[in-house]
Design a protein around this motif. Sequence first.
Motif, mmCIF file in Angstrom:
data_model
loop_
_atom_site.group_PDB
_atom_site.id
_atom_site.type_symbol
_atom_site.label_atom_id
_atom_site.label_comp_id
_atom_site.label_asym_id
_atom_site.label_seq_id
_atom_site.Cartn_x
_atom_site.Cartn_y
_atom_site.Cartn_z
ATOM 1 N N ASP A 78 -3.791 -6.552 -1.892
ATOM 2 C CA ASP A 78 -2.642 -6.383 -1.013
ATOM 3 C C ASP A 78 -2.055 -4.986 -1.096
ATOM 4 O O ASP A 78 -1.052 -4.679 -0.483
ATOM 5 C CB ASP A 78 -1.552 -7.416 -1.326
ATOM 6 N N LEU A 79 -2.653 -4.138 -1.911
ATOM 7 C CA LEU A 79 -2.221 -2.758 -2.014
ATOM 8 C C LEU A 79 -3.339 -1.851 -1.531
ATOM 9 O O LEU A 79 -3.822 -0.977 -2.241
ATOM 10 C CB LEU A 79 -1.839 -2.411 -3.459
ATOM 11 N N ALA A 80 -3.814 -2.117 -0.311
ATOM 12 C CA ALA A 80 -4.886 -1.316 0.250
ATOM 13 C C ALA A 80 -4.486 0.149 0.246
ATOM 14 O O ALA A 80 -3.350 0.514 0.496
ATOM 15 C CB ALA A 80 -5.150 -1.783 1.688
ATOM 16 N N LEU A 81 -5.467 1.021 -0.068
ATOM 17 C CA LEU A 81 -5.154 2.429 -0.206
ATOM 18 C C LEU A 81 -5.031 3.113 1.143
ATOM 19 O O LEU A 81 -5.826 2.905 2.058
ATOM 20 C CB LEU A 81 -6.238 3.130 -1.035
ATOM 21 N N ALA A 82 -4.012 3.945 1.249
ATOM 22 C CA ALA A 82 -3.840 4.771 2.436
ATOM 23 C C ALA A 82 -4.607 6.067 2.250
ATOM 24 O O ALA A 82 -5.147 6.346 1.179
ATOM 25 C CB ALA A 82 -2.354 5.075 2.646
ATOM 26 N N ASP A 119 -3.072 6.884 -2.026
ATOM 27 C CA ASP A 119 -1.822 6.257 -2.447
ATOM 28 C C ASP A 119 -1.769 4.813 -1.989
ATOM 29 O O ASP A 119 -2.040 4.529 -0.829
ATOM 30 C CB ASP A 119 -0.619 6.982 -1.829
ATOM 31 N N PRO A 120 -1.419 3.876 -2.883
ATOM 32 C CA PRO A 120 -1.154 2.523 -2.403
ATOM 33 C C PRO A 120 -0.096 2.570 -1.306
ATOM 34 O O PRO A 120 0.898 3.284 -1.426
ATOM 35 C CB PRO A 120 -0.644 1.812 -3.661
ATOM 36 N N VAL A 121 -0.315 1.845 -0.237
ATOM 37 C CA VAL A 121 0.542 1.991 0.937
ATOM 38 C C VAL A 121 1.980 1.558 0.677
ATOM 39 O O VAL A 121 2.868 1.896 1.456
ATOM 40 C CB VAL A 121 -0.028 1.204 2.137
ATOM 41 N N ILE A 156 11.460 3.808 4.608
ATOM 42 C CA ILE A 156 10.422 4.832 4.429
ATOM 43 C C ILE A 156 9.063 4.297 4.854
ATOM 44 O O ILE A 156 8.327 4.950 5.610
ATOM 45 C CB ILE A 156 10.396 5.310 2.963
ATOM 46 N N LEU A 157 8.712 3.096 4.392
ATOM 47 C CA LEU A 157 7.398 2.539 4.709
ATOM 48 C C LEU A 157 7.266 2.204 6.188
ATOM 49 O O LEU A 157 6.149 2.215 6.734
ATOM 50 C CB LEU A 157 7.142 1.295 3.859
ATOM 51 N N ALA A 158 8.384 1.944 6.853
ATOM 52 C CA ALA A 158 8.357 1.680 8.294
ATOM 53 C C ALA A 158 8.267 2.967 9.110
ATOM 54 O O ALA A 158 8.132 2.921 10.335
ATOM 55 C CB ALA A 158 9.602 0.897 8.710
ATOM 56 N N ARG A 167 6.541 6.741 -9.040
ATOM 57 C CA ARG A 167 6.439 5.969 -7.808
ATOM 58 C C ARG A 167 7.027 4.584 -8.007
ATOM 59 O O ARG A 167 6.796 3.946 -9.036
ATOM 60 C CB ARG A 167 4.969 5.819 -7.387
ATOM 61 N N ILE A 168 7.753 4.126 -7.017
ATOM 62 C CA ILE A 168 8.158 2.724 -6.988
ATOM 63 C C ILE A 168 7.039 1.956 -6.303
ATOM 64 O O ILE A 168 6.708 2.222 -5.152
ATOM 65 C CB ILE A 168 9.495 2.544 -6.248
ATOM 66 N N ARG A 169 6.463 1.016 -7.037
ATOM 67 C CA ARG A 169 5.311 0.276 -6.534
ATOM 68 C C ARG A 169 5.670 -1.134 -6.093
ATOM 69 O O ARG A 169 4.928 -1.752 -5.316
ATOM 70 C CB ARG A 169 4.208 0.240 -7.594
#
Length: 406
Positions: A3-7, A11-13, A109-111, A246-248
Motif C-alpha cells: 500500500d506504499l507503492a513507490l512514486a 519515495d513512498p507516495v 500536501i498529498l492531494a 519523513r512522516i510515513r
Amino acid sequence: MDDLALAAGGDPVKDVAVLGVGMHAWGKWGRSFVEYGTVAARAALADAGVDWRDVGSVVGADTVRGGYPGYVAGATFARALGWQGARVSSVYAACASGAQAIATARAQILAGLTDVVLVVGADAAPKGFFAPAGGDRPDDPDWLRFRVLGATNPAYFALYARRRMAVYGDTPEDFALVKVKNAAAGALNAYARYRRPVTSDEVAASAVVADPLRLLDICATSDGGAALVLSSMAYARVHGATDPVRIRAVSTVTPTYPRTVLDLPDIATDSAAGAPPAAPFRESIAAAAYEEAGIGPEDLSLAEVYDLSTALELEWYEDIGLCGRGEGAGLVREGATALGGRVPVNASGGLASFGEAVPAQAIAQVCELTWQLRGAAGARQVPGARSGITANQGLFGHGSAVVAVR
C-alpha cells in the motif's frame, strides 16, 4: 509495503517531509497562547529555511481555553504572522488535536493542494486539572464523568493504576520508576518545564492526589507551543533537503465495538454477546499506524507516548507493542525504556517533564522524533535513531499516532 507503492524518485507516495520544527518552552508564563504558538511557528520556519510568504496553508490545533481565537487557531496564527493569503484550517480533537492537525496538513500536501504547510498548536492552561467547558451538557460523556461519577482526570488516572495493580501486580514503586526515568531525560531538555532529576523516594514522599497516585506520578497542566513545517518530498529536494525526516503514517482511528474494556469518558459499552471482541482502542491506534507505515514495533528506535500518569505510560508500552499485556512494569524495571535502553520511551522527558499543553503536545512529540532522527537531540540522543512512533489518545474516540522515519 504494497500500500506504499513507490512514486517517481523512490519515495513512498504517503511520505511528507518535516522541513522544520520549533517550540516555545513549557511552563506557566501567564501570557496568550497566540504568543507561544507564534514563537514556535517562527522557530519552525527558521529551522526549515522557509519564508513565511512561501507557506501555502496553516493548520492550527485548537484550544478551547483561548476563547474565540482558540476555536479558529489556524486563522489566529496566520493573522499573528501576517496575512499573506495562505489557506487555513482549524482542528479540535482534545489531546489528539495536534495529530489531527498533522493529518490535515499531510492530506493537503498529498492531494497536491499545496507544497508547504505550517502546523501550529499552543495552549495557556488553567491551574489545577482540566475540566469540561462550562455549561450543562447531559449528552456529553466528558461532562457526565465529572458530574455523575466525580471522575476528575487524576481520579481517572488512578482507576487505571488500580486496575494494573489488581490485574498485573504492578506496584507504586513501578510507577515511580517511570517518573524517575522521564525526569532524568527531561533534565536534558531545554524546552521542558521541570528540569530536575528525581528519586523514587521523592515520588513516594510526594502528596497523594488520587490513591495510589502521588503528585509526582501525575503530569501538570502547562503553557507551551510547538510547530512543524511540512512539505512534499519534491519541494524538499528542490529546497535542498535531500534526506529529511519523513512522516510515513498518521493514525487517527476511532474505537471499534464491542468495547470490552471501559475507557473513560465512556461509562457504558455495548454487549460483546454475538460479536468477537475487538482490539482495545489504544492498541488499535498504534496498529493502524504500523500497518500504514509498513513497519512494526520491532523496527522502532524510540517512542513518545502520552504519560498523563506514570501508570498510563506502562499501558502505552503494551499498546504500542513493545511487550505483552501486563509486562510493561518489567520493561521499566530493566531499564529497557530509559535513555540507553533497548527502545527509549519519552526521551524528551514526556509530560512528566513538560506538563500538558493540549493542542501542542502531539506536535511536540513529532518535534522530538525529528530531532532524534536528525541526530540533533544533544545529551538525550538515541544512538542511530532511524524510526519512531508517537501515541496519545483524545477524548471522544480520537486516536493519535504518527510514525516518522529517516
